[in-house]
Enzyme design. Structure first.
Site, mmCIF file in Angstrom:
data_model
loop_
_atom_site.group_PDB
_atom_site.id
_atom_site.type_symbol
_atom_site.label_atom_id
_atom_site.label_comp_id
_atom_site.label_asym_id
_atom_site.label_seq_id
_atom_site.Cartn_x
_atom_site.Cartn_y
_atom_site.Cartn_z
ATOM 1 N N GLU A 79 0.624 -1.158 -0.018
ATOM 2 C CA GLU A 79 -0.035 -0.201 -0.045
ATOM 3 C C GLU A 79 0.768 1.300 0.011
ATOM 4 O O GLU A 79 0.481 2.242 -0.690
ATOM 5 C CB GLU A 79 -1.003 -0.001 1.304
ATOM 6 C CG GLU A 79 -1.876 1.134 1.143
ATOM 7 C CD GLU A 79 -3.079 1.173 2.200
ATOM 8 O OE1 GLU A 79 -3.909 2.032 2.326
ATOM 9 O OE2 GLU A 79 -3.209 0.036 2.582
ATOM 10 N N ARG A 80 2.056 1.164 0.684
ATOM 11 C CA ARG A 80 3.014 2.357 0.798
ATOM 12 C C ARG A 80 3.518 2.686 -0.582
ATOM 13 O O ARG A 80 3.489 3.942 -0.939
ATOM 14 C CB ARG A 80 3.971 2.189 1.868
ATOM 15 C CG ARG A 80 3.606 2.374 3.177
ATOM 16 C CD ARG A 80 4.729 2.176 4.090
ATOM 17 N NE ARG A 80 5.716 3.409 3.825
ATOM 18 C CZ ARG A 80 6.837 3.516 3.459
ATOM 19 N NH1 ARG A 80 7.451 2.339 2.919
ATOM 20 N NH2 ARG A 80 7.552 4.462 3.528
#
Length: 299
Positions: free
Chosen positions: A96-97
């Site tokens: 997700e980052r």
């Protein structure tokens, strides 16, 4: 263009295959599914939704900006992983980052691994076969190990049995993924070896890590020379050994000894140690002599 970016570009043909509605691939039993398993695919970022069950909800804005800057310069070194929900619709599994940082700099596509229904065993086979290849760089091997651990939920012990490698070997590869992204790219491009990377990973400070990496590359340092640089840096962090303790000793003059001897009316033995401590011995020759000295001491 970095080696990592070139490899990502290889997935563009497969990306077009996924956009063919007449041949939508939903499981490993479908036609062309074998071309997807274990490969990197360029996916449209807009087609990826965040996993609603993602346990992590807070993302540090500063580190996210740093990652975005790194991706802008080097590309996405480690692809994200998604699972296919429907035609041209995917849900994020991990990364997700990386996805958020890619959106920050306006990327339209992102390299991804696609998980299909019932593809666990196929993925294991593809990754294990991939690891056995001789043309993989250490980071590619490390990423394959990480995928087997995270996506197939294997322990390092189970992974060791699957790939026929010692657990310590797997651990050493996985540690490489903690290196600064620039150093990972340098390893993928062949500027440094795994031995260099294993030495650099012992430095927690990424700025120092990058500085030493720059020296290694510009000065073409060997692994042993790199290890020496790292050791020197680590030694510099240790508290400096205090200089030899200043002597607390002092000099006792003969005149001082005579003063004590005259007070007690007998020869007194005075011994002095190097740390300033000492001992005074007062001899006596009889009970009467002892009582005499005792009266001098009593208040």
């Amino acid at each position: 263009m970095t080696k990592a970016v070139k490899k990502q570009a290889l997935g563009r043909g497969l990306s077009a295959l996924l956009k063919d509605p007449d041949n939508d691939i939903k499981s490993v039993a479908d036609k062309n599914a074998d071309k997807l398993v274990g490969n990197i695919i360029e996916l449209d970022i807009e087609s990826i939704e965040i996993n609603p069950f993602q346990p992590r909800t807070n993302f540090n804005e500063d580190t996210l900006q740093e990652l975005a800057k790194s991706i802008k310069e080097l590309g996405v070194i480690q692809p994200i992983t998604v699972r296919k929900l429907d035609f041209n619709k995917y849900q994020l599994i991990s990364g997700e980052r990386r996805l958020r940082a890619s959106k920050l700099i306006g990327l339209k596509t992102i390299p991804a691994y696609i998980r299909l229904a019932n593809d666990n065993e196929s993925l294991v086979m593809a990754l294990v076969e991939n690891i056995q290849r001789h043309d993989l760089d250490p980071i590619e091997v490390a990423i394959s190990y990480q995928r087997l651990i995270e996506e197939i939920k294997l322990t390092q012990e189970e992974l060791s049995e699957r790939v026929g490698k010692q657990r310590s070997t797997i651990t050493n590869y996985l540690r490489l993924l903690k290196l600064d992204p620039i150093i990972q790219t340098g390893m993928r491009d062949g500027f440094i070896s795994m031995g260099h990377g294993r030495a650099l990973i012992n430095i927690d400070n990424q700025d120092v890590q990058s500085d030493i990496y720059h020296k290694v590359v510009t000065q073409n340092l060997s692994v042993r020379e790199t290890e020496a640089l790292v050791k020197n840096y680590q030694e510099s962090l240790k508290p400096k050994a205090s200089k030899s303790t200043k002597s607390n000793s002092f000099e006792i003059k003969d005149t001082d000894k005579k003063v004590i001897a005259n007070y007690f009316g007998t020869k007194v033995d005075v011994k002095l140690a190097g740390n300033g401590k000492g001992k005074i011995s007062i001899p006596f020759h009889s009970e009467e002599d002892f009582n005499r000295i005792l009266k001098l001491i009593k208040p």
